[in-house]
Enzyme design. Structure first.
Site, PDB file in Angstrom:
ATOM      1  CB  SER A 184     -35.540  30.286  44.372  1.00 56.95           C
ATOM      2  OG  SER A 184     -35.687  30.126  45.747  1.00 56.95           O
ATOM      3  CE  LYS A 211     -30.021  24.732  50.681  1.00 56.72           C
ATOM      4  NZ  LYS A 211     -29.715  23.336  50.324  1.00 56.72           N
TER       5      LYS A 211
HETATM    6  C1  LIG Z   1     -32.923  30.389  47.561  1.00 55.19           C
HETATM    7  C2  LIG Z   1     -32.807  28.936  47.297  1.00 55.19           C
HETATM    8  N1  LIG Z   1     -33.766  28.318  46.609  1.00 55.19           N
HETATM    9  C3  LIG Z   1     -33.715  26.991  46.372  1.00 55.19           C
HETATM   10  C4  LIG Z   1     -32.666  26.211  46.780  1.00 55.19           C
HETATM   11  C5  LIG Z   1     -32.638  24.743  46.458  1.00 55.19           C
HETATM   12  O1  LIG Z   1     -32.717  23.870  47.560  1.00 55.19           O
HETATM   13  P1  LIG Z   1     -31.942  22.468  47.596  1.00 55.19           P
HETATM   14  O2  LIG Z   1     -30.477  22.764  47.720  1.00 55.19           O
HETATM   15  O3  LIG Z   1     -32.462  21.757  48.789  1.00 55.19           O
HETATM   16  O4  LIG Z   1     -32.236  21.728  46.319  1.00 55.19           O
HETATM   17  C6  LIG Z   1     -31.659  26.840  47.448  1.00 55.19           C
HETATM   18  C7  LIG Z   1     -30.488  26.079  47.811  1.00 55.19           C
HETATM   19  O5  LIG Z   1     -29.449  26.585  48.108  1.00 55.19           O
HETATM   20  C8  LIG Z   1     -31.732  28.222  47.734  1.00 55.19           C
HETATM   21  O6  LIG Z   1     -30.763  28.852  48.407  1.00 55.19           O
END
Ligand SMILES: Cc1ncc(COP(=O)(O)O)c(C=O)c1O
Length: 315
Positions: A261, A44
């Protein structure tokens, strides 16, 4: 190595590591792009920089301005870091039940925390931020869920980096939160090679895996519709908290300390590898494991960790 004038210049250009040892199919390579190597610790950072630079260029944003954003996780932290460097004030709306590391990181960068009801999760934080932004037109609401500068960060950064480093990529697998990563990166890769498949990893409806959301839970991010997400994605695959934690642990065997994640996305990639004959699967790892230490994900009993993850938001 070159010397950078600002830490913001160090955002992006993240490394890719081969984790094919975890692939169930010897003909399917799995490569992990480590976004935790960004200076603010997650993917991010790219989005935070892109949102702010876009607002400076097109929205007349000037140092000293106050920004507001709903984020229980990485976007808030990335924005807090970039805002601090650029001289903006940031208010972050986040659910009351987020993990202690999240709060500490936001506070360390000088952001102000506004709490939304824990029971309403990240959707509740979005609603409260929308209401506060409407009441305070002098605040700048960047709104990553509806801001094209979010997927653009990936269209201009993540996608070209993957194409440069892995020109034989056949599949791109990533978790779906705002959908910025998948749609921005995915669009770039499909423009280069329409045969590249995009796999979205979602949590089961009603359950949370850090940072990810199920589109079946009722909120479709505006950027998903605007970028034709339904058409662009080739497959959605559901991964629950238990598998996410298990695959996060498996990564530790390779010396990779990634957030939960990443485990979810890796579980999706492993599923992908078992279903294709051959291919090169690039998986996006959104962040490192530091912010998840209080989950006990690496050390505690798996059932307890899963149960804890139901009560506290760790993303
Ligand atoms: C730890 C984590 N994994 C995955 C995502 C998903 O990414 P995106 O918002 O680009 O779909 C985020 C988004 O905030 C995240 O913070």
């Amino acid at each position: 190595m070159a010397i950078s004038g600002s830490v913001l210049d160090l955002i992006g250009d993240t490394p890719i590591v081969d984790v094919s040892r975890l692939s169930p199919n010897p003909q399917a390579r799995i490569l992990l792009k480590l976004e935790g190597m960004n200076p603010g610790g997650s993917v991010k950072d790219r989005v935070a920089k892109s949102l702010l630079e876009d607002a400076e260029l097109h929205g007349g944003l000037r140092p000293g301005a106050t920004l507001i954003e709903p984020s229980s996780g990485n976007t808030g932290i990335g924005l807090a870091m970039v805002a601090r460097v650029k001289g903006y004030r940031l208010k972050v709306v986040l659910p009351a039940n987020v993990s202690v590391e999240r709060r500490q990181l936001l506070l360390l960068w000088g952001a102000e925390i506004i709490e939304s009801p824990g029971s309403e999760g990240s959707n509740g934080a979005v609603r409260l931020a929308q209401r506060l932004a409407a009441e305070h037109p002098e605040w700048v609401f960047l709104y990553q869920y509806g801001n094209p500068a979010n997927p653009r960060a990936h269209y201009e950064g993540t996608g070209p980096e993957i194409w440069r480093d892995v020109p034989d990529v056949t599949h791109f697998v990533a978790g779906l939160g705002t959908s910025g990563t998948l749609l921005g990166t995915g669009r770039y890769l499909k423009e280069r090679n329409p045969a590249v498949e995009l796999w979205a990893v979602e949590p089961p409806s009603g359950e949370s895996v850090d940072g990810l959301r199920s589109l079946d839970d009722g909120y479709i991010p505006p950027i998903f519709g605007e970028l034709g997400g339904e058409k662009l994605l080739d497959r959605k695959t559901v991964v629950g908290p238990r598998d996410s934690i298990l695959w996060t642990r498996r990564l530790a065997d390779l010396g990779i300390f990634a957030g939960i994640s990443t485990g979810a996305a890796l579980a999706g990639a492993v599923r992908c590898a078992s279903r294709i004959e051959r291919g090169v699967i690039v998986v996006l790892s959104p962040d490192g494991g530091w912010k998840y230490l209080s989950t006990g994900a690496w050390t505690d009993d798996l059932d307890e960790v899963v149960e804890r993850a139901r009560r506290t938001i760790y993303f």
